[in-house]
Design an enzyme around this catalytic site. Structure first.
Site: not given
Ligand SMILES: NC(=O)c1ccc[n+]([C@@H]2O[C@H](COP(=O)([O-])OP(=O)(O)OC[C@H]3O[C@@H](n4cnc5c(N)ncnc54)[C@H](OP(=O)(O)O)[C@@H]3O)[C@@H](O)[C@H]2O)c1
Length: 248
Positions: A141, A154
């Site tokens: 991130s 985080y």
């Molecule tokens: N979106 C942003 O703005 C942003 C910015 C910077 C970095 N990131 C990073 O990008 C990545 C994806 O972000 P996102 O926003 O797409 O995430 P998201 O929509 O919150 O989805 C998170 C995913 O992780 C899975 N997950 C969480 N805890 C878990 C566990 N204990 N066991 C197995 N699966 C688990 C969830 O599974 P379920 O939904 O099936 O429970 C879901 O598929 C993450 O690493 C996040 O930190 C995102």
């Protein structure tokens, strides 16, 4: 390493960036193992890939222990063959003032953001090295690079993942396994829309030169690039995909 014909395991592929990455890697010819906790959404992602002519399997997994990571690694190889590409994308965000963070929330954040990638790499990278090559892409991130009030847990978990990226590049790179990371900025996903809502997400994104929220596919494009042969000389890098936020 061309993506076509490779086996890719994408964690957190039931949602957002992970789902977009699974779809894109499948479009480029990978056999994708979709994993996450939500069975309905996971099945949907795999079905969408198959409906478009791609190859995908869904393995539901709630990842909490080193054993969970090892079991997933074994199951992925059983269902799809030896894993060539690992995308460590699953994560949770825990926000709040340091003094208010519950121990259980700290542990949950470090478990899925740091411990699970660590043991998945331990389970999969040696096999990649023995077979002569592989790719690991970690999803960090932008907040791993600067301090903001409320993101200590985080952000520090993502900073750990970035250092692990460099450690693993040193450890496995000489044996043909490329390890890199992407560091996204604010991106429209199920997770961020639930946590911030569209207005706060847009306000966050407005601080960067791009002045807009990213679409999940824009992050997936860089992950897929790092997974593919055109990134052959990139090792141990953390690529910002943040609309310029960390550069300015
Ligand atoms: N979106 C942003 O703005 C942003 C910015 C910077 C970095 N990131 C990073 O990008 C990545 C994806 O972000 P996102 O926003 O797409 O995430 P998201 O929509 O919150 O989805 C998170 C995913 O992780 C899975 N997950 C969480 N805890 C878990 C566990 N204990 N066991 C197995 N699966 C688990 C969830 O599974 P379920 O939904 O099936 O429970 C879901 O598929 C993450 O690493 C996040 O930190 C995102």
């Amino acid at each position: 390493m061309p993506i076509r014909g490779k086996v890719a395991l994408v964690t957190g592929a039931t949602s957002g960036i992970g789902s977009a990455t699974a779809v894109l890697l499948a479009e480029r010819g990978a056999h994708v193992v979709v994993t996450g906790r939500d069975i309905a959404r996971g099945a949907q992602v795999a079905a969408r890939i198959r409906a478009a002519g791609g190859i995908a399997d869904f393995l539901p997994a709630a990842l909490a222990t080193a054993d969970d990571a090892r079991v997933l690694a074994t199951a992925a190889a059983e269902v799809a063959g030896p894993v060539d590409i690992l995308v460590n994308n699953a994560a949770i965000a825990v926000f709040g003032a340091t003094a208010t963070i519950a121990e259980a929330d700290f542990d949950a954040c470090y478990t899925i953001n740091v411990k699970i990638p660590f043991f998945l790499v331990g389970a999969l990278a040696p096999g990649m090295a023995e077979r002569g090559g592989g790719v690991i892409v970690n999803v960090s991130s932008m907040v791993a690079s600067f301090g903001t009030f409320g993101s200590a847990v985080y952000a520090s978990s993502k900073a750990a993942l970035e250092l692990l990226t460099k450690s693993w590049a040193a450890e496995y790179g000489p044996r043909g396994v490329r390890v890199n990371a992407v560091a996204p900025g604010p991106t429209r996903t199920e997770g961020t829309l639930a946590h911030y809502g569209p207005d706060r997400l847009a306000a966050l994104a407005a601080q960067a030169p791009a002045r807009r929220v990213a679409d999940a596919t824009e992050i997936a494009e860089t992950i897929a690039f790092l997974a593919g042969e055109h990134a052959a000389f990139i090792q141990g890098a953390v690529i910002p995909v943040d609309g310029g936020r960390t550069a300015t």
